[in-house]
Design a protein around this motif. Structure first.
Motif, PDB file in Angstrom:
ATOM      1  N   ASP A 212     -34.900 -73.110  -3.634  1.00 18.81           N
ATOM      2  CA  ASP A 212     -35.511 -73.732  -4.805  1.00 18.81           C
ATOM      3  C   ASP A 212     -34.568 -73.587  -5.994  1.00 18.81           C
ATOM      4  O   ASP A 212     -34.490 -72.532  -6.607  1.00 18.81           O
ATOM      5  CB  ASP A 212     -36.860 -73.073  -5.092  1.00 18.81           C
ATOM      6  N   GLU A 213     -33.844 -74.652  -6.312  1.00 21.55           N
ATOM      7  CA  GLU A 213     -32.854 -74.613  -7.396  1.00 21.55           C
ATOM      8  C   GLU A 213     -33.479 -74.340  -8.759  1.00 21.55           C
ATOM      9  O   GLU A 213     -32.784 -73.899  -9.662  1.00 21.55           O
ATOM     10  CB  GLU A 213     -32.080 -75.921  -7.458  1.00 21.55           C
ATOM     11  N   THR A 214     -34.767 -74.607  -8.901  1.00 16.24           N
ATOM     12  CA  THR A 214     -35.403 -74.364 -10.201  1.00 16.24           C
ATOM     13  C   THR A 214     -35.491 -72.876 -10.510  1.00 16.24           C
ATOM     14  O   THR A 214     -35.722 -72.500 -11.655  1.00 16.24           O
ATOM     15  CB  THR A 214     -36.811 -74.997 -10.274  1.00 16.24           C
ATOM     16  N   LEU A 215     -35.287 -72.014  -9.499  1.00 22.39           N
ATOM     17  CA  LEU A 215     -35.278 -70.569  -9.726  1.00 22.39           C
ATOM     18  C   LEU A 215     -33.956 -70.091 -10.325  1.00 22.39           C
ATOM     19  O   LEU A 215     -33.882 -68.996 -10.875  1.00 22.39           O
ATOM     20  CB  LEU A 215     -35.506 -69.817  -8.405  1.00 22.39           C
TER      21      LEU A 215
ATOM     22  N   VAL B 257     -30.712 -69.908 -12.781  1.00 23.28           N
ATOM     23  CA  VAL B 257     -30.317 -70.127 -14.175  1.00 23.28           C
ATOM     24  C   VAL B 257     -28.847 -69.744 -14.312  1.00 23.28           C
ATOM     25  O   VAL B 257     -28.453 -68.633 -13.925  1.00 23.28           O
ATOM     26  CB  VAL B 257     -31.168 -69.244 -15.127  1.00 23.28           C
ATOM     27  N   GLU B 258     -28.036 -70.657 -14.857  1.00 20.53           N
ATOM     28  CA  GLU B 258     -26.608 -70.353 -15.027  1.00 20.53           C
ATOM     29  C   GLU B 258     -26.434 -69.369 -16.176  1.00 20.53           C
ATOM     30  O   GLU B 258     -26.919 -69.596 -17.281  1.00 20.53           O
ATOM     31  CB  GLU B 258     -25.799 -71.623 -15.293  1.00 20.53           C
TER      32      GLU B 258
ATOM     33  N   CYS C 222     -35.456 -66.921  -2.753  1.00 18.83           N
ATOM     34  CA  CYS C 222     -34.022 -67.215  -2.716  1.00 18.83           C
ATOM     35  C   CYS C 222     -33.289 -66.502  -1.583  1.00 18.83           C
ATOM     36  O   CYS C 222     -32.130 -66.783  -1.337  1.00 18.83           O
ATOM     37  CB  CYS C 222     -33.369 -66.896  -4.062  1.00 18.83           C
TER      38      CYS C 222
ATOM     39  N   TRP D 198     -24.857 -67.718 -11.324  1.00 18.59           N
ATOM     40  CA  TRP D 198     -26.252 -68.104 -11.446  1.00 18.59           C
ATOM     41  C   TRP D 198     -27.143 -66.931 -11.084  1.00 18.59           C
ATOM     42  O   TRP D 198     -26.831 -66.161 -10.175  1.00 18.59           O
ATOM     43  CB  TRP D 198     -26.549 -69.281 -10.526  1.00 18.59           C
TER      44      TRP D 198
ATOM     45  N   CYS E 169     -31.185 -65.676 -10.131  1.00 20.72           N
ATOM     46  CA  CYS E 169     -32.535 -66.058  -9.729  1.00 20.72           C
ATOM     47  C   CYS E 169     -33.500 -65.523 -10.787  1.00 20.72           C
ATOM     48  O   CYS E 169     -33.503 -64.324 -11.082  1.00 20.72           O
ATOM     49  CB  CYS E 169     -32.880 -65.496  -8.355  1.00 20.72           C
ATOM     50  N   SER E 170     -34.296 -66.397 -11.353  1.00 15.28           N
ATOM     51  CA  SER E 170     -35.224 -65.999 -12.414  1.00 15.28           C
ATOM     52  C   SER E 170     -36.405 -65.204 -11.867  1.00 15.28           C
ATOM     53  O   SER E 170     -37.115 -64.547 -12.615  1.00 15.28           O
ATOM     54  CB  SER E 170     -35.729 -67.231 -13.168  1.00 15.28           C
ATOM     55  N   SER E 171     -36.560 -65.207 -10.553  1.00 16.78           N
ATOM     56  CA  SER E 171     -37.668 -64.486  -9.938  1.00 16.78           C
ATOM     57  C   SER E 171     -37.295 -63.049  -9.559  1.00 16.78           C
ATOM     58  O   SER E 171     -38.046 -62.121  -9.828  1.00 16.78           O
ATOM     59  CB  SER E 171     -38.141 -65.248  -8.701  1.00 16.78           C
TER      60      SER E 171
END
Length: 132
Positions: A43-46, A48-49, A27, A93, A95-97
């Protein structure tokens, strides 16, 4: 709808995220210290709102901006004032990473739509009341 986050909660979340954030991540390819059109490489899949800065009880938030000291909308040092545009239309939002936090909203005009994103920096958040 996502949970409303006031300025105090936003500062707490931003400080915690800054302490946990990994040194590098997918990100962070594009610097997002100031507002940018969301990079196509992100990468939007990373993401999370985790909340919103748009209060439920305010159907039409102000378009007034808070830009002191000759800062501009695009400035990386422009304050993040949650009650003012564009922040009052943002989702928060994460980043889940790597745990970094970002502000996102959709800028819409007559002939375009632009997804905008900015990294959330706790040191720039200002709880400035609206005039009046």
């Amino acid at each position: 709808m996502a949970q409303y986050l006031n300025a105090g909660t936003l500062i707490e979340l931003a400080r915690a995220a800054q302490q946990r954030a990994a040194a590098s991540c997918e990100c962070t390819r594009t610097p997002l210290d100031g507002w940018q059109s969301q990079p196509l490489s992100m990468d939007e899949t990373l993401l999370v709102e985790i909340g919103t800065l748009m209060p439920e009880d305010e159907p039409e938030p102000t378009y007034s901006e808070y830009l002191p000291d000759k800062t501009t909308y695009w400035s990386s040092d422009a304050p993040i004032a949650p009650r003012y545009f564009p922040y009052n239309r943002c989702g928060v939002w994460q980043c889940s990473s790597c745990a970094r936090l970002y502000l996102r909203y959709v800028e819409g005009g007559g002939y375009f739509v632009d997804r905008r994103i900015r990294a959330l920096n706790a040191d720039l958040i200002e709880d400035v009341p609206l005039p009046g």
